[in-house]
Write a protein that holds these residues in place. Structure first.
Motif, mmCIF file in Angstrom:
data_model
loop_
_atom_site.group_PDB
_atom_site.id
_atom_site.type_symbol
_atom_site.label_atom_id
_atom_site.label_comp_id
_atom_site.label_asym_id
_atom_site.label_seq_id
_atom_site.Cartn_x
_atom_site.Cartn_y
_atom_site.Cartn_z
ATOM 1 N N SER A 4 0.960 -1.268 -0.099
ATOM 2 C CA SER A 4 0.059 0.048 -0.076
ATOM 3 C C SER A 4 1.012 1.460 0.232
ATOM 4 N N ASN A 5 0.271 2.332 -0.365
ATOM 5 C CA ASN A 5 0.836 3.726 -0.516
ATOM 6 C C ASN A 5 1.410 4.123 0.953
ATOM 7 N N GLU A 6 0.580 3.844 2.123
ATOM 8 C CA GLU A 6 1.160 3.857 3.504
ATOM 9 C C GLU A 6 2.385 3.304 3.819
ATOM 10 N N ASP A 7 2.168 1.721 3.435
ATOM 11 C CA ASP A 7 3.202 0.857 3.834
ATOM 12 C C ASP A 7 4.426 1.164 3.105
ATOM 13 N N LYS A 9 5.566 4.134 2.226
ATOM 14 C CA LYS A 9 6.271 5.405 2.942
ATOM 15 C C LYS A 9 6.970 4.818 3.912
ATOM 16 N N VAL A 10 6.378 4.172 4.814
ATOM 17 C CA VAL A 10 7.138 3.514 6.133
ATOM 18 C C VAL A 10 8.259 2.547 5.605
ATOM 19 N N LYS A 13 11.055 5.132 4.213
ATOM 20 C CA LYS A 13 11.957 5.830 5.290
ATOM 21 C C LYS A 13 12.555 4.927 5.921
ATOM 22 N N THR A 59 10.835 -2.296 -1.586
ATOM 23 C CA THR A 59 10.656 -1.074 -2.191
ATOM 24 C C THR A 59 11.075 -1.384 -3.670
ATOM 25 N N THR A 99 8.708 1.621 15.202
ATOM 26 C CA THR A 99 8.335 2.110 13.811
ATOM 27 C C THR A 99 8.200 0.848 12.915
ATOM 28 N N VAL A 103 4.606 -2.606 9.967
ATOM 29 C CA VAL A 103 5.051 -3.158 8.902
ATOM 30 C C VAL A 103 5.741 -4.815 8.889
ATOM 31 N N LYS A 106 3.092 -7.302 8.326
ATOM 32 C CA LYS A 106 2.716 -7.756 7.050
ATOM 33 C C LYS A 106 3.740 -8.218 6.116
#
Length: 129
Positions: A4-7, A9-10, A13, A59, A99, A103, A106
């Motif tokens: 997902s887009n949210e994942d 980003k994490v 980062k 990624t 943090t 994730v 998942k």
């Protein structure tokens, strides 16, 4: 598994943070007075590099390390000393583990990275004992 887009980003980062930590730990190893600390930091740098590759596999993006931490942290070592700096580094490692928790649920390959970060926090804290 689709990310997902949210994942993403994490993950990005996290990948950036791991790359930055490689430079930081290697640079710190060059400036610390204690050879045992230097050896420990070189080992942590190596492990952070492995972590970065775990995130890169998720990624599929190549990132460049930023030199900010590699510049600031050795400078802080010289100014505030290890007794004040190492707890900050340890806290950062524990923060990374926190943090990564969402994730890691998942993406199972992140579980060992998360556990390593907790161990890194413990390792840096032990350097003060």
């Amino acid at each position: 598994m689709a990310v997902s887009n949210e994942d993403m980003k994490v993950l990005l980062k996290a990948q950036q943070g791991e790359l930055d930590a490689v430079l930081m730990y290697n640079r710190l190893a060059e400036v610390v007075r204690d050879e045992e600390d230097a050896k420990t930091f070189r080992q942590l740098a190596s492990e952070e590099g492995r972590h970065a590759s775990v995130f890169k596999n998720l990624t599929n993006q190549v990132l460049q390390p930023k030199k900010t931490l590699a510049t600031i942290v050795p400078f802080l070592y010289k100014i505030i000393g290890k007794k004040k700096l190492y707890p900050i580094i340890a806290k950062s490692e524990y923060g990374a583990a926190d943090t990564y928790k969402p994730v890691a649920d998942k993406f199972p390959e992140i579980e060992s990275v998360k556990n390593d970060e907790t161990r890194h926090g413990d390792t840096v804290s032990q350097l003060l004992k």
